[in-house]
Design a protein around this motif. Structure first.
Motif, mmCIF file in Angstrom:
data_model
loop_
_atom_site.group_PDB
_atom_site.id
_atom_site.type_symbol
_atom_site.label_atom_id
_atom_site.label_comp_id
_atom_site.label_asym_id
_atom_site.label_seq_id
_atom_site.Cartn_x
_atom_site.Cartn_y
_atom_site.Cartn_z
ATOM 1 N N MET A 166 0.834 -1.202 0.000
ATOM 2 C CA MET A 166 0.000 0.000 0.000
ATOM 3 C C MET A 166 0.869 1.253 0.000
ATOM 4 O O MET A 166 0.543 2.231 -0.679
ATOM 5 C CB MET A 166 -0.958 0.011 1.201
ATOM 6 C CG MET A 166 -2.023 1.088 1.128
ATOM 7 S SD MET A 166 -3.141 0.897 -0.294
ATOM 8 C CE MET A 166 -4.128 -0.501 0.239
ATOM 9 N N GLN A 167 1.968 1.227 0.727
ATOM 10 C CA GLN A 167 2.875 2.378 0.705
ATOM 11 C C GLN A 167 3.405 2.606 -0.712
ATOM 12 O O GLN A 167 3.430 3.730 -1.204
ATOM 13 C CB GLN A 167 4.036 2.165 1.683
ATOM 14 C CG GLN A 167 3.619 2.188 3.140
ATOM 15 C CD GLN A 167 4.730 1.739 4.075
ATOM 16 O OE1 GLN A 167 5.350 0.697 3.862
ATOM 17 N NE2 GLN A 167 4.975 2.534 5.107
ATOM 18 N N ALA A 210 -6.489 2.325 4.380
ATOM 19 C CA ALA A 210 -6.550 1.588 3.115
ATOM 20 C C ALA A 210 -6.172 0.122 3.308
ATOM 21 O O ALA A 210 -6.797 -0.772 2.730
ATOM 22 C CB ALA A 210 -5.631 2.244 2.087
ATOM 23 N N VAL A 211 -5.165 -0.140 4.128
ATOM 24 C CA VAL A 211 -4.782 -1.526 4.430
ATOM 25 C C VAL A 211 -5.963 -2.261 5.068
ATOM 26 O O VAL A 211 -6.302 -3.376 4.681
ATOM 27 C CB VAL A 211 -3.532 -1.574 5.340
ATOM 28 C CG1 VAL A 211 -3.298 -2.974 5.889
ATOM 29 C CG2 VAL A 211 -2.302 -1.075 4.587
ATOM 30 N N LYS A 225 -6.796 0.125 -5.130
ATOM 31 C CA LYS A 225 -7.051 -0.919 -6.125
ATOM 32 C C LYS A 225 -5.759 -1.622 -6.539
ATOM 33 O O LYS A 225 -5.712 -2.839 -6.669
ATOM 34 C CB LYS A 225 -7.748 -0.321 -7.346
ATOM 35 C CG LYS A 225 -9.189 0.037 -7.096
ATOM 36 C CD LYS A 225 -9.834 0.849 -8.179
ATOM 37 C CE LYS A 225 -9.767 0.218 -9.536
ATOM 38 N NZ LYS A 225 -10.498 1.012 -10.563
ATOM 39 N N GLN A 226 -4.681 -0.851 -6.712
ATOM 40 C CA GLN A 226 -3.399 -1.437 -7.117
ATOM 41 C C GLN A 226 -2.875 -2.394 -6.063
ATOM 42 O O GLN A 226 -2.411 -3.487 -6.358
ATOM 43 C CB GLN A 226 -2.358 -0.348 -7.377
ATOM 44 C CG GLN A 226 -0.969 -0.913 -7.687
ATOM 45 C CD GLN A 226 0.082 0.161 -7.839
ATOM 46 O OE1 GLN A 226 -0.166 1.203 -8.452
ATOM 47 N NE2 GLN A 226 1.266 -0.074 -7.280
ATOM 48 N N ALA A 227 -2.933 -1.982 -4.796
ATOM 49 C CA ALA A 227 -2.329 -2.776 -3.718
ATOM 50 C C ALA A 227 -3.205 -3.949 -3.271
ATOM 51 O O ALA A 227 -2.693 -4.883 -2.657
ATOM 52 C CB ALA A 227 -2.042 -1.871 -2.518
ATOM 53 N N ALA A 228 -4.478 -3.904 -3.559
ATOM 54 C CA ALA A 228 -5.412 -4.906 -3.035
ATOM 55 C C ALA A 228 -4.999 -6.342 -3.333
ATOM 56 O O ALA A 228 -4.984 -7.186 -2.423
ATOM 57 C CB ALA A 228 -6.830 -4.637 -3.548
ATOM 58 N N SER A 229 -4.638 -6.634 -4.555
ATOM 59 C CA SER A 229 -4.304 -8.022 -4.897
ATOM 60 C C SER A 229 -3.039 -8.481 -4.183
ATOM 61 O O SER A 229 -2.955 -9.618 -3.722
ATOM 62 C CB SER A 229 -4.181 -8.201 -6.411
ATOM 63 O OG SER A 229 -3.132 -7.406 -6.907
#
Length: 186
Positions: free
Chosen positions: A117-118, A140-141, A177-181
């Motif tokens: 996420m960072q 977000a995490v 959205k980018q970090a979710a997966s």
């Protein structure tokens, strides 16, 4: 005459025996001992019982990543994870967090390797002034781990407790959205 000669005695409750030496109440002005588990390390503190998690982190432990924004739980700048739950640390008493893992922005990275996420916040330019960024990232995490990153609408709804006065919201949604997966894999 049935029952003649039987004396009726009313039932009365016996008073509880009073301890002649009641325990002295602790003076609320005196500091209390608390051990907080922060980013995997136990931190033993002697603090005022009214100290919040935010003040314990910033003033007693020296972790200044979590920001004091409104100090009323309305902006989200102070968001940390207690257990796996996001909390506004400015309204959470340190004593209430004892025995639970507290994760701050400083505890997300592993050495020099940023948390997904960072990295996503950097990749998507999801900050401007940066003041709200630590709280945004922690929220977000949690948003992802709670399963609320399936759509832009869900992300916006479950991140709505974190205010960005610079209005970097579209980039924040993109970062989540980018970090979710990557977060769900790990």
């Amino acid at each position: 005459m049935a029952g003649a000669g039987i004396a009726l005695v009313p039932l009365t409750a016996r008073a509880a025996v009073q301890d002649p030496t009641p325990a002295a109440a602790q003076d609320p002005a005196l500091p209390v001992e608390v051990t907080l588990r922060v980013n995997g390390q136990d931190k033993r503190l002697r603090i005022d019982a009214r100290t919040t998690v935010l003040d314990a982190l910033r003033e007693h432990i020296g972790l200044t990543g979590s920001k004091k924004g409104c100090d009323h739980g309305q902006c989200g700048a102070c968001t940390v994870l207690v257990g796996d739950r996001r909390v506004v640390s400015c309204l959470t008493l340190a004593l209430a967090a004892e025995g639970q893992e507290i994760t701050t922005i400083e505890g997300l990275a592993t050495g020099d390797h940023l948390h997904p996420m960072q990295q996503a916040f950097i990749d998507n330019d999801a900050f401007q002034c940066g003041y709200c960024t630590p709280g945004q990232i922690m929220s977000a995490v949690a948003c992802v781990k709670e399963g609320h990153a399936g759509s832009d609408e869900d992300i916006r709804e479950y991140m709505s407790g974190n205010i960005c006065r610079c209005a970097a919201y579209p980039n924040i949604v993109a970062a989540v959205k980018q970090a979710a997966s990557d977060i769900m894999k790990g």
